[in-house]
Design an enzyme around this catalytic site. Structure first.
Site, PDB file in Angstrom:
ATOM      1  N   TRP A  31      25.176  12.354   3.695  1.00  0.00           N
ATOM      2  CA  TRP A  31      24.635  13.698   3.986  1.00  0.00           C
ATOM      3  C   TRP A  31      23.297  13.518   4.690  1.00  0.00           C
ATOM      4  CZ3 TRP A  31      24.939  19.139   2.701  1.00  0.00           C
ATOM      5  CH2 TRP A  31      26.209  19.559   2.273  1.00  0.00           C
ATOM      6  N   PHE A  66      24.565  12.835  -4.605  1.00  0.00           N
ATOM      7  CA  PHE A  66      25.098  12.834  -5.976  1.00  0.00           C
ATOM      8  C   PHE A  66      25.860  11.538  -6.255  1.00  0.00           C
ATOM      9  CE2 PHE A  66      28.000  14.017  -9.410  1.00  0.00           C
ATOM     10  CZ  PHE A  66      27.105  14.582 -10.300  1.00  0.00           C
ATOM     11  N   GLU A  67      26.525  11.011  -5.243  1.00  0.00           N
ATOM     12  CA  GLU A  67      27.340   9.789  -5.412  1.00  0.00           C
ATOM     13  C   GLU A  67      26.485   8.512  -5.434  1.00  0.00           C
ATOM     14  OE1 GLU A  67      28.422  12.373  -3.255  1.00  0.00           O
ATOM     15  OE2 GLU A  67      29.620  12.995  -4.979  1.00  0.00           O
ATOM     16  N   VAL A  90      17.881  15.110   0.186  1.00  0.00           N
ATOM     17  CA  VAL A  90      18.364  16.412  -0.284  1.00  0.00           C
ATOM     18  C   VAL A  90      17.399  17.473   0.240  1.00  0.00           C
ATOM     19  CG1 VAL A  90      19.235  17.712  -2.242  1.00  0.00           C
ATOM     20  CG2 VAL A  90      19.115  15.225  -2.384  1.00  0.00           C
ATOM     21  N   ILE A  91      17.953  18.420   1.007  1.00  0.00           N
ATOM     22  CA  ILE A  91      17.126  19.459   1.614  1.00  0.00           C
ATOM     23  C   ILE A  91      17.449  20.797   0.956  1.00  0.00           C
ATOM     24  CG2 ILE A  91      16.565  20.655   3.768  1.00  0.00           C
ATOM     25  CD1 ILE A  91      17.224  18.074   5.266  1.00  0.00           C
ATOM     26  N   GLU A  94      20.212  27.465   0.315  1.00  0.00           N
ATOM     27  CA  GLU A  94      20.157  28.830  -0.216  1.00  0.00           C
ATOM     28  C   GLU A  94      20.621  28.916  -1.667  1.00  0.00           C
ATOM     29  OE1 GLU A  94      22.440  31.143   2.495  1.00  0.00           O
ATOM     30  OE2 GLU A  94      20.913  31.076   4.060  1.00  0.00           O
ATOM     31  N   THR A  95      21.298  27.870  -2.135  1.00  0.00           N
ATOM     32  CA  THR A  95      21.839  27.919  -3.498  1.00  0.00           C
ATOM     33  C   THR A  95      21.068  26.970  -4.410  1.00  0.00           C
ATOM     34  OG1 THR A  95      23.411  26.125  -3.157  1.00  0.00           O
ATOM     35  CG2 THR A  95      24.127  28.330  -2.499  1.00  0.00           C
ATOM     36  N   HIS A  97      22.048  24.280  -5.593  1.00  0.00           N
ATOM     37  CA  HIS A  97      22.506  22.890  -5.511  1.00  0.00           C
ATOM     38  C   HIS A  97      21.354  21.898  -5.487  1.00  0.00           C
ATOM     39  CE1 HIS A  97      26.768  23.634  -4.919  1.00  0.00           C
ATOM     40  NE2 HIS A  97      26.902  22.329  -4.999  1.00  0.00           N
ATOM     41  N   PHE A 122      14.689   4.652  -6.626  1.00  0.00           N
ATOM     42  CA  PHE A 122      14.938   6.032  -6.199  1.00  0.00           C
ATOM     43  C   PHE A 122      14.299   6.263  -4.825  1.00  0.00           C
ATOM     44  CE2 PHE A 122      13.796  10.635  -6.350  1.00  0.00           C
ATOM     45  CZ  PHE A 122      15.049  11.174  -6.577  1.00  0.00           C
TER      46      PHE A 122
HETATM   47  N1  RBF Z   1      24.005  15.798  -0.494  1.00  0.00           N
HETATM   48  C1  RBF Z   1      22.871  15.278  -0.017  1.00  0.00           C
HETATM   49  O1  RBF Z   1      22.710  14.056  -0.017  1.00  0.00           O
HETATM   50  N2  RBF Z   1      21.874  16.084   0.471  1.00  0.00           N
HETATM   51  C2  RBF Z   1      21.981  17.444   0.485  1.00  0.00           C
HETATM   52  O2  RBF Z   1      21.055  18.114   0.961  1.00  0.00           O
HETATM   53  C3  RBF Z   1      23.159  18.015  -0.042  1.00  0.00           C
HETATM   54  N3  RBF Z   1      23.301  19.355  -0.077  1.00  0.00           N
HETATM   55  C4  RBF Z   1      24.448  19.876  -0.582  1.00  0.00           C
HETATM   56  C5  RBF Z   1      24.595  21.277  -0.616  1.00  0.00           C
HETATM   57  C6  RBF Z   1      25.772  21.829  -1.092  1.00  0.00           C
HETATM   58  C7  RBF Z   1      25.915  23.316  -1.103  1.00  0.00           C
HETATM   59  C8  RBF Z   1      26.814  20.981  -1.557  1.00  0.00           C
HETATM   60  C9  RBF Z   1      28.114  21.553  -2.095  1.00  0.00           C
HETATM   61  C10 RBF Z   1      26.673  19.616  -1.545  1.00  0.00           C
HETATM   62  C11 RBF Z   1      25.499  19.045  -1.051  1.00  0.00           C
HETATM   63  N4  RBF Z   1      25.340  17.657  -1.002  1.00  0.00           N
HETATM   64  C12 RBF Z   1      24.183  17.133  -0.521  1.00  0.00           C
HETATM   65  C13 RBF Z   1      26.453  16.744  -1.378  1.00  0.00           C
HETATM   66  C14 RBF Z   1      26.387  16.254  -2.808  1.00  0.00           C
HETATM   67  O3  RBF Z   1      25.386  15.236  -2.952  1.00  0.00           O
HETATM   68  C15 RBF Z   1      27.753  15.636  -3.190  1.00  0.00           C
HETATM   69  O4  RBF Z   1      28.119  14.671  -2.246  1.00  0.00           O
HETATM   70  C16 RBF Z   1      28.856  16.684  -3.265  1.00  0.00           C
HETATM   71  O5  RBF Z   1      28.444  17.768  -4.076  1.00  0.00           O
HETATM   72  C17 RBF Z   1      30.155  16.079  -3.846  1.00  0.00           C
HETATM   73  O6  RBF Z   1      29.917  15.569  -5.128  1.00  0.00           O
END
Ligand code: RBF
Length: 162
Positions: A31, A66-67, A90-91, A94-95, A97, A122
């Site tokens: 991501w 998350f992974e 992670v940015i 709107e939610t 998450h 980290f």
């Molecule tokens: N993963 C990131 O590494 N950075 C993010 O900014 C990020 N934003 C997310 C926003 C949403 C709405 C969702 C559903 C997932 C996002 N993820 C992001 C992915 C998350 O880390 C993970 O890969 C997924 O939720 C699948 O477990």
């Protein structure tokens, strides 16, 4: 704010020992790949600069931040690495998450380190917007990947010593 006072790539306050012989795993989230790619380059360059050889750096891409938790667990469970570096970005969206992911990853990475008694670093940017992340991925505030690599080297030395 600490980032306006401290550049992430300023290591003048630290003595960083040579890291030849260390095996380091880098788990990197896909991501925000432009940013995590820059973090990865910073981390790899820093490890090489301190003596880690290319064959001793294992890059493990995972889908999102998350992974990073299970990626770090997979890396450390075989006992082949001196440390694992987790890189992600992670940015804020709107939610909710953002909060769930940031908290889970911070706790998860810490717990993996405790579980295997190995340094788990980290290296995750948690920002309000993309510009703040770019500023910390080789921009005006340095590179969080470099900081994570230097931290991994320092913690791997401490881990070997005791
Ligand atoms: N993963 C990131 O590494 N950075 C993010 O900014 C990020 N934003 C997310 C926003 C949403 C709405 C969702 C559903 C997932 C996002 N993820 C992001 C992915 C998350 O880390 C993970 O890969 C997924 O939720 C699948 O477990």
């Amino acid at each position: 704010m600490s980032s306006s006072l401290k550049n992430l790539s300023d290591f003048s306050h630290l003595t960083v020992e040579n890291a030849a012989g260390f095996r380091i795993a880098i788990v990197v989230a896909q991501w925000n790949a432009r940013i995590t790619g820059a973090l990865l380059s910073g981390a790899v360059d820093k490890l090489l600069a301190h003596g880690v050889v290319e064959q001793d750096i294992e890059v493990i891409p995972v889908p999102g931040s998350f992974e990073l938790i299970s990626g770090a667990d997979i890396a450390l469970r075989n006992d082949g690495f001196d440390a694992v570096i987790c890189l992600g970005c992670v940015i804020q969206g709107e939610t909710k998450h953002f909060d769930f992911i940031c908290n889970a990853v911070a706790d998860g990475v810490a717990n993996v380190g405790i579980k295997y008694n190995k340094p788990a670093i980290f290296g995750v940017l948690t920002t309000d917007n993309e510009q703040q992340a770019l500023d910390r991925a080789g921009g005006k505030h340095g590179n969080k990947g470099e900081e994570a690599a230097v931290t991994a080297i320092q913690m791997a030395h401490i881990s070997r010593r005791f």
